[in-house]
Write a protein that holds these residues in place. Structure first.
Motif, PDB file in Angstrom:
ATOM      1  N   ARG A  95       0.852  -1.187   0.000  1.00  0.00           N
ATOM      2  CA  ARG A  95       0.000   0.000   0.000  1.00  0.00           C
ATOM      3  C   ARG A  95       0.887   1.236   0.000  1.00  0.00           C
ATOM      4  N   VAL A  96       0.614   2.163  -0.918  1.00  0.00           N
ATOM      5  CA  VAL A  96       1.332   3.429  -0.993  1.00  0.00           C
ATOM      6  C   VAL A  96       0.372   4.521  -0.539  1.00  0.00           C
ATOM      7  N   PHE A  97       0.815   5.378   0.390  1.00  0.00           N
ATOM      8  CA  PHE A  97      -0.094   6.358   0.973  1.00  0.00           C
ATOM      9  C   PHE A  97       0.641   7.634   1.363  1.00  0.00           C
ATOM     10  N   TYR A  98      -0.131   8.725   1.423  1.00  0.00           N
ATOM     11  CA  TYR A  98       0.381  10.026   1.843  1.00  0.00           C
ATOM     12  C   TYR A  98      -0.194  10.362   3.210  1.00  0.00           C
ATOM     13  N   THR A  99       0.638  10.902   4.086  1.00  0.00           N
ATOM     14  CA  THR A  99       0.203  11.305   5.421  1.00  0.00           C
ATOM     15  C   THR A  99       0.271  12.821   5.537  1.00  0.00           C
ATOM     16  N   ALA A 100      -0.873  13.447   5.836  1.00  0.00           N
ATOM     17  CA  ALA A 100      -0.938  14.898   5.991  1.00  0.00           C
ATOM     18  C   ALA A 100      -0.341  15.314   7.331  1.00  0.00           C
ATOM     19  N   PRO A 101       0.013  16.585   7.507  1.00  0.00           N
ATOM     20  CA  PRO A 101       0.532  17.059   8.793  1.00  0.00           C
ATOM     21  C   PRO A 101      -0.417  16.759   9.953  1.00  0.00           C
ATOM     22  N   SER A 102      -1.714  16.683   9.667  1.00  0.00           N
ATOM     23  CA  SER A 102      -2.700  16.363  10.708  1.00  0.00           C
ATOM     24  C   SER A 102      -2.668  14.905  11.124  1.00  0.00           C
ATOM     25  N   GLY A 103      -1.956  14.076  10.342  1.00  0.00           N
ATOM     26  CA  GLY A 103      -1.920  12.645  10.606  1.00  0.00           C
ATOM     27  C   GLY A 103      -2.903  11.858   9.765  1.00  0.00           C
ATOM     28  N   ARG A 104      -3.777  12.527   9.066  1.00  0.00           N
ATOM     29  CA  ARG A 104      -4.747  11.847   8.216  1.00  0.00           C
ATOM     30  C   ARG A 104      -4.057  11.269   6.987  1.00  0.00           C
ATOM     31  N   GLU A 105      -4.453  10.068   6.596  1.00  0.00           N
ATOM     32  CA  GLU A 105      -3.833   9.383   5.465  1.00  0.00           C
ATOM     33  C   GLU A 105      -4.804   9.279   4.302  1.00  0.00           C
ATOM     34  N   ILE A 106      -4.238   9.307   3.097  1.00  0.00           N
ATOM     35  CA  ILE A 106      -4.999   8.966   1.904  1.00  0.00           C
ATOM     36  C   ILE A 106      -4.223   7.898   1.146  1.00  0.00           C
ATOM     37  N   THR A 107      -4.900   6.822   0.799  1.00  0.00           N
ATOM     38  CA  THR A 107      -4.268   5.731   0.066  1.00  0.00           C
ATOM     39  C   THR A 107      -4.182   6.105  -1.402  1.00  0.00           C
ATOM     40  N   LEU A 108      -2.982   6.061  -1.947  1.00  0.00           N
ATOM     41  CA  LEU A 108      -2.787   6.356  -3.361  1.00  0.00           C
ATOM     42  C   LEU A 108      -3.061   5.128  -4.216  1.00  0.00           C
ATOM     43  N   GLN A 218     -10.177   1.680   5.606  1.00  0.00           N
ATOM     44  CA  GLN A 218      -9.455   1.550   4.342  1.00  0.00           C
ATOM     45  C   GLN A 218     -10.238   2.146   3.185  1.00  0.00           C
ATOM     46  N   ILE A 219     -11.561   1.974   3.209  1.00  0.00           N
ATOM     47  CA  ILE A 219     -12.396   2.602   2.190  1.00  0.00           C
ATOM     48  C   ILE A 219     -12.277   4.123   2.294  1.00  0.00           C
ATOM     49  N   ALA A 220     -12.326   4.640   3.529  1.00  0.00           N
ATOM     50  CA  ALA A 220     -12.233   6.086   3.740  1.00  0.00           C
ATOM     51  C   ALA A 220     -10.920   6.636   3.198  1.00  0.00           C
ATOM     52  N   ALA A 221      -9.819   5.937   3.456  1.00  0.00           N
ATOM     53  CA  ALA A 221      -8.508   6.388   2.982  1.00  0.00           C
ATOM     54  C   ALA A 221      -8.422   6.356   1.468  1.00  0.00           C
ATOM     55  N   MET A 222      -9.168   5.454   0.845  1.00  0.00           N
ATOM     56  CA  MET A 222      -9.151   5.358  -0.611  1.00  0.00           C
ATOM     57  C   MET A 222     -10.005   6.436  -1.268  1.00  0.00           C
ATOM     58  N   VAL A 223     -11.191   6.724  -0.725  1.00  0.00           N
ATOM     59  CA  VAL A 223     -12.106   7.663  -1.380  1.00  0.00           C
ATOM     60  C   VAL A 223     -11.937   9.100  -0.870  1.00  0.00           C
ATOM     61  N   GLY A 224     -11.053   9.308   0.107  1.00  0.00           N
ATOM     62  CA  GLY A 224     -10.798  10.654   0.591  1.00  0.00           C
ATOM     63  C   GLY A 224     -11.859  11.166   1.536  1.00  0.00           C
ATOM     64  N   SER A 225     -12.251  10.327   2.489  1.00  0.00           N
ATOM     65  CA  SER A 225     -13.275  10.720   3.451  1.00  0.00           C
ATOM     66  C   SER A 225     -12.841  10.259   4.836  1.00  0.00           C
ATOM     67  N   THR A 226     -13.820  10.164   5.757  1.00  0.00           N
ATOM     68  CA  THR A 226     -13.543   9.696   7.106  1.00  0.00           C
ATOM     69  C   THR A 226     -14.247   8.367   7.346  1.00  0.00           C
ATOM     70  N   ARG A 227     -13.742   7.626   8.322  1.00  0.00           N
ATOM     71  CA  ARG A 227     -14.381   6.345   8.656  1.00  0.00           C
ATOM     72  C   ARG A 227     -15.818   6.566   9.092  1.00  0.00           C
ATOM     73  N   GLN A 228     -16.074   7.630   9.855  1.00  0.00           N
ATOM     74  CA  GLN A 228     -17.432   7.884  10.329  1.00  0.00           C
ATOM     75  C   GLN A 228     -18.392   8.104   9.166  1.00  0.00           C
ATOM     76  N   TRP A 229     -17.944   8.866   8.165  1.00  0.00           N
ATOM     77  CA  TRP A 229     -18.809   9.115   7.008  1.00  0.00           C
ATOM     78  C   TRP A 229     -19.062   7.829   6.233  1.00  0.00           C
TER      79      TRP A 229
END
Length: 267
Positions: A95-108, A218-229
């Motif tokens: 898995r390749v991913f970017y981590t924002a300064p806030s700690g939030r990740e998005i899976t590339l 994992q879905i949230a990290a892929m679609v650019g959202s949050t787990r709660q959403w």
């Protein structure tokens, strides 16, 4: 050639912080790559970037590179670390991913055998702008920047292979940027589930059973959202009879309706 197994201390140095969901990471059957895209067409084309090389040229590539083994959860490279070369996946999933300064990740992307990772730098220098994590036990061929330069000069066909490999990566991240920039998050979720169904689904009447283990995080990290959403929308989809979620799989009950959410811009 035998694999170069790192010592426990070396593995610890290059391991990401423990993740509570590590044992539940996405496992893709069939060795298919996956990234956010409007269709499944071309998802795996980058795995063939070395196909044009002759057997003796492939052997030269293997003899000049370093053969590494990574265990599930190991960091293959880490965002911010100095860039030293590229990694070609021989087996396993990354898995390749970017981590924002806030700690939030998005899976590339999720990459599988045949793909190279660790770009876009090829000649070394600079720093990695994202991270790569082994999702399963992996065998990796590492080509240091100095070796890459010699191979490009010594094997002209390899230079063309690298250009084609970079072009495939460019199309991948362009597709992701287009999805993030032009599609609503609900459209991206519907498209992602549809793509999973097409790639790893089994027909059961009109329904499609997705045979890939994937969590809401994992879905949230892929679609650019949050787990709660994602949890909220998956419950909505279930209430509307679009999907059924069980501990073992996701069942798309109405694939055509789910796809219509993408083509009509969501609801």
């Amino acid at each position: 050639m035998s694999l170069e197994l790192r010592t426990p201390n070396e593995a610890k140095d290059r391991r990401l912080e423990p993740r509570p969901e590590l044992s539940d990471q996405v496992v893709l059957p069939g060795g298919q790559a996956l990234f956010l895209s409007e269709s499944i067409e071309g998802l795996d084309e980058g795995s063939h970037f070395l196909d044009a090389l002759k057997p003796e040229e492939l052997e030269s590539l293997n003899s000049h590179g370093r053969h590494l083994a990574f265990s599930a959860g190991d960091a293959i490279f880490t965002q911010g670390d100095r860039h030293d070369g590229i990694f070609i996946i021989r087996s396993g999933q990354v898995r390749v991913f970017y981590t924002a300064p806030s700690g939030r990740e998005i899976t590339l992307a999720y990459w599988t055998a045949g793909h190279f990772i660790g770009g876009p730098e090829m000649a070394g220098g600079g720093a990695h702008i994202w991270s790569g994590e082994a999702l399963s036990d992996c065998e990796i061929l590492f080509l240091p920047a100095s070796v890459l330069k010699r191979l490009v000069v010594g094997i002209p066909g390899f230079a063309l292979c690298l250009v084609q490999g970079l072009a495939s990566k460019g199309r991948c991240y362009s597709a992701m940027a287009q999805m993030l920039g032009t599609r609503s998050v609900i459209e991206r979720l519907a498209q992602f589930l549809t793509n999973l169904g097409e790639l790893h689904g089994v027909r059961d009447g009109h329904a499609v059973i997705i045979n890939a283990k994937v969590t809401h995080d994992q879905i949230a990290a892929m679609v650019g959202s949050t787990r709660q959403w994602v949890t909220m929308m998956m419950k909505r989809f279930q209430k509307e009879g679009l999907i059924t979620v069980t501990p073992r799989h996701i069942r798309i009950e109405r694939p055509n309706k789910l796809m219509s959410m993408v083509s009509k811009g969501g609801t």
